[in-house]
Design a protein around this motif. Sequence first.
Motif, mmCIF file in Angstrom:
data_model
loop_
_atom_site.group_PDB
_atom_site.id
_atom_site.type_symbol
_atom_site.label_atom_id
_atom_site.label_comp_id
_atom_site.label_asym_id
_atom_site.label_seq_id
_atom_site.Cartn_x
_atom_site.Cartn_y
_atom_site.Cartn_z
ATOM 1 N N MET A 60 4.641 48.545 41.797
ATOM 2 C CA MET A 60 3.284 48.450 42.603
ATOM 3 C C MET A 60 3.176 48.134 43.974
ATOM 4 N N MET A 61 3.878 47.085 44.260
ATOM 5 C CA MET A 61 3.865 46.945 46.032
ATOM 6 C C MET A 61 4.450 48.020 46.651
ATOM 7 N N ARG A 62 5.566 48.404 46.167
ATOM 8 C CA ARG A 62 6.301 49.754 46.903
ATOM 9 C C ARG A 62 5.174 50.751 47.010
ATOM 10 N N THR A 63 4.590 51.273 45.744
ATOM 11 C CA THR A 63 3.837 52.268 45.856
ATOM 12 C C THR A 63 2.477 51.873 46.694
ATOM 13 N N ALA A 64 2.083 50.910 46.915
ATOM 14 C CA ALA A 64 0.964 50.617 47.832
ATOM 15 C C ALA A 64 1.497 50.448 49.224
ATOM 16 N N GLY A 65 3.074 50.823 49.513
ATOM 17 C CA GLY A 65 3.486 50.663 50.917
ATOM 18 C C GLY A 65 3.591 49.212 51.651
ATOM 19 N N LEU A 66 3.871 48.280 50.770
ATOM 20 C CA LEU A 66 3.892 46.845 51.150
ATOM 21 C C LEU A 66 5.115 46.529 51.631
ATOM 22 N N PRO A 67 5.399 45.640 52.623
ATOM 23 C CA PRO A 67 6.840 45.539 52.982
ATOM 24 C C PRO A 67 7.750 44.976 52.156
ATOM 25 N N GLU A 68 9.054 45.430 52.201
ATOM 26 C CA GLU A 68 9.930 45.364 51.264
ATOM 27 C C GLU A 68 10.490 43.795 51.083
ATOM 28 N N TRP A 69 10.321 43.128 52.152
ATOM 29 C CA TRP A 69 10.564 41.509 52.373
ATOM 30 C C TRP A 69 9.855 40.807 51.184
ATOM 31 N N LEU A 70 8.520 41.391 50.870
ATOM 32 C CA LEU A 70 7.705 40.599 50.070
ATOM 33 C C LEU A 70 8.256 40.569 48.594
ATOM 34 N N ILE A 71 9.198 41.427 48.243
ATOM 35 C CA ILE A 71 9.680 41.583 46.845
ATOM 36 C C ILE A 71 11.049 40.716 47.023
ATOM 37 N N THR A 72 11.184 39.841 46.220
ATOM 38 C CA THR A 72 12.533 38.999 46.105
ATOM 39 C C THR A 72 13.281 39.140 44.959
ATOM 40 N N TYR A 73 14.497 38.572 44.878
ATOM 41 C CA TYR A 73 15.241 38.849 43.738
ATOM 42 C C TYR A 73 15.710 37.492 43.105
ATOM 43 N N HIS A 74 15.450 36.304 43.637
ATOM 44 C CA HIS A 74 15.772 35.089 43.165
ATOM 45 C C HIS A 74 14.970 34.101 43.570
ATOM 46 N N PRO A 75 14.669 33.068 42.732
ATOM 47 C CA PRO A 75 13.495 32.067 42.896
ATOM 48 C C PRO A 75 13.716 31.320 44.217
ATOM 49 N N SER A 76 14.806 30.717 44.812
ATOM 50 C CA SER A 76 14.748 30.331 46.173
ATOM 51 C C SER A 76 14.300 31.268 47.102
ATOM 52 N N GLU A 77 14.644 32.726 46.895
ATOM 53 C CA GLU A 77 14.175 33.629 47.949
ATOM 54 C C GLU A 77 12.512 33.793 47.856
ATOM 55 N N TYR A 78 12.065 33.696 46.571
ATOM 56 C CA TYR A 78 10.404 33.592 46.342
ATOM 57 C C TYR A 78 10.059 32.508 46.778
ATOM 58 N N GLU A 79 10.449 31.469 46.943
ATOM 59 C CA GLU A 79 10.069 30.189 47.517
ATOM 60 C C GLU A 79 10.079 30.363 48.928
ATOM 61 N N ARG A 80 11.252 30.831 49.661
ATOM 62 C CA ARG A 80 11.487 31.036 50.983
ATOM 63 C C ARG A 80 10.284 32.194 51.717
ATOM 64 N N VAL A 81 10.113 33.021 50.868
ATOM 65 C CA VAL A 81 9.035 34.120 51.434
ATOM 66 C C VAL A 81 7.692 33.592 50.985
ATOM 67 N N ALA A 82 7.398 32.837 50.247
ATOM 68 C CA ALA A 82 6.248 32.195 49.716
ATOM 69 C C ALA A 82 5.722 31.256 50.986
ATOM 70 N N LEU A 83 6.815 30.597 51.408
ATOM 71 C CA LEU A 83 6.689 29.489 52.548
ATOM 72 C C LEU A 83 6.342 30.290 53.964
ATOM 73 N N ARG A 84 7.064 31.465 54.107
ATOM 74 C CA ARG A 84 6.866 32.259 55.202
ATOM 75 C C ARG A 84 5.584 32.580 55.628
ATOM 76 N N LEU A 85 4.959 33.347 54.445
ATOM 77 C CA LEU A 85 3.635 33.845 54.385
ATOM 78 C C LEU A 85 2.734 32.498 54.429
ATOM 79 N N ILE A 86 2.901 31.401 54.044
ATOM 80 C CA ILE A 86 1.945 30.116 54.195
ATOM 81 C C ILE A 86 1.859 29.671 55.644
ATOM 82 N N ASP A 87 3.022 29.594 56.217
ATOM 83 C CA ASP A 87 3.452 28.986 57.561
ATOM 84 C C ASP A 87 3.044 30.044 58.589
#
Length: 185
Positions: free
Chosen positions: A82-109
């Motif tokens: 769905m995120m790809r269909t909406a054209g959201l940046p690919e970096w928001l899609i993660t493949y490992h919990p640690s990457e998910y956490e890193r991207v979440a913190l990136r958006l927070i910070d």
Amino acid sequence: FPNMVGLTWFQAGKEIRKWMPNAVVYPRTDYNEYLRNLNQCDIHFSTFPFGGTNSNVDSMRLAVPMVTLEGLEPHSQSDAGMMRTAGLPEWLITYHPSEYERVALRLIDQDSERCAVAEQLRSTDIEAVFLDRGNQTYADDMLEAVSWIYAQHENILASGRRYWSVDERRAFGSERTSDLATARR
């Protein structure tokens, strides 16, 4: 938003606050109240391994940036799709919990990045992307996709690819079909 009330909502809140002590955990409400609460959020952290199709559309309509963890099973790929269909940046899609956490913190910070994603969502007609049935370009695509997967199963596995647009799928199928025809001669 655990969609619970009473003791189950209370217990869910208690468990969530073990990990995030300041979390606000909303009980189930009517849709309008849910949207008002969701509109107060800065980021939508996708659930996994199961996605949230309706809540994804709601978040995107309200321009709430999303982060997802994509897995190997179909039920853990819907949010990313769905995120790809909406054209959201690919970096928001993660493949490992640690990457998910890193991207979440990136958006927070990084307010500027989070706001840029929100602005992109605001400029996208999410209703047209997901809800407008006037565009029937791909109305039969599900049947075509399942038939194609069945016919191309071995080639798909050999390719190592996980995603194809409709046009890429058609090209992949015709390339493989011509390769097979050449090999048979």
